[in-house]
Write a protein that holds these residues in place. Structure first.
Motif: not given
Length: 324
Positions: A51-55
């Motif tokens: 649900e939350l993507l960190i890039v």
């Protein structure tokens, strides 16, 4: 006509079988690292789970703790980051990730907005191992082909697309094969894409930062990164994804030794041009409660947080983003 169709099917089947065998060979003989492991682990996630993507680059994978994110927001998150990743890489990584996950939120760690122009500099011009590891970790598909086309010069497309040609020297290296088999069978289940430093800043390293001579030249942002930043922002709008821009903190002794405001102003201008919220943790050092011991014991311009520092930063960032 029927004969022609049958023959065409055989050719297609043969090519697909060949590609499959090449891929299996690469998995065994390729000298894997955390970049390829992150991709391999990402592909094992249940579809739609993230649900939350960190890039971003290494600051992304050292600064945000998925366990704390789950505790505070109830959201499952994943860190799809790699060493020194630039925004061109980030854009194609997000495009690839959206084939398997559809997060409602993406956090882009802002330090990826640097002067990197697709690794076209230095002795390994256009062939840096960090760029090729990121490409190698991606599954073969249209997104990967586009990523290679945009990130490599035409004369290096085959180099980027055929890692089997780069790793054939490892066929006799039993350690590499055993290590890869272990990761694919056991290590993958225990893998985490969160990699904070395991050290804490010593008094000697702290003194080096505090005594550094001031550098008035502000860090620049390459035109390539600017172009792909706007592409990433547009992609998130099209996919109805909230994009946040967050700068993980660095030791304040280092910040005082560089023209940080000049660099931060450029990022603020970019964020404003896309209407994005930009949270700069270096502007909230005391609020976060950071000390020198929250950073790694290394004197560099890209030093990372350790687990204690990442805990503080993750909690601060989530409160700032979600409370606001």
């Amino acid at each position: 006509m029927r004969y022609f169709a049958k023959k065409l099917f055989k050719y297609i089947f043969f090519i697909m079988l060949l590609l499959f065998l090449f891929n299996r060979a690469v998995l065994l003989f390729y000298p894997s690292n955390d970049i390829t492991h992150t991709w391999q682990h990402f592909y094992t996630l249940e579809r739609g789970r993230t649900e939350l993507l960190i890039v971003g680059n290494s600051h992304a994978y050292a600064s945000f703790d998925p366990d704390i994110i789950l505790e505070m927001t109830g959201k499952n998150s994943y860190i799809l980051a790699s060493n020194s990743q630039n925004i061109a890489q980030t854009y194609f990584n997000v495009k690839e990730a959206l084939h398997y996950q559809h997060p409602d939120t993406i956090i882009l760690e802002a330090f990826a907005l640097d002067d990197n122009n697709n690794w076209r500099y230095g002795e390994t011009f256009d062939k840096d191992w960090k760029k090729e590891s990121n490409i190698d970790g991606m599954r073969l598909g249209l997104c990967k082909l586009e990523a290679v086309k945009e990130q490599y010069l035409p004369e290096n497309w085959s180099y980027a697309l055929l890692p089997i040609a780069r790793c054939h020297g490892n066929w006799a290296n039993i350690d590499t094969v055993v290590s890869n088999i272990f990761f694919l069978t056991e290590g993958n289940r225990q893998y985490s894409s969160f990699h904070p430093s395991v050290t804490s800043m010593s008094d000697e390293i702290k003194a080096q930062y505090d005594g550094a001579e001031y550098n008035p030249v502000a860090k620049t942002i390459s035109e390539t990164n600017i172009v792909y930043f706007h592409k990433l922002a547009r992609l998130c709008r099209e996919e109805d994804i909230t994009l946040y821009l967050v700068m993980a903190p660095m030791y304040d002794g280092y910040i005082r030794s560089v023209n940080y405001d000049g660099y931060a102003d450029k990022i603020t201008e970019l964020a404003d041009s896309e209407g994005l919220l930009y949270l700069d943790c270096n502007k909230h050092y005391d609020e976060i409660g950071l000390t020198a011991q929250d950073f790694e014991d290394l004197y560099t311009s890209y030093h990372h947080l350790n687990k204690g520092g990442a805990d503080k930063v993750t909690r601060f960032v989530l409160k700032a983003l979600y409370n606001d």
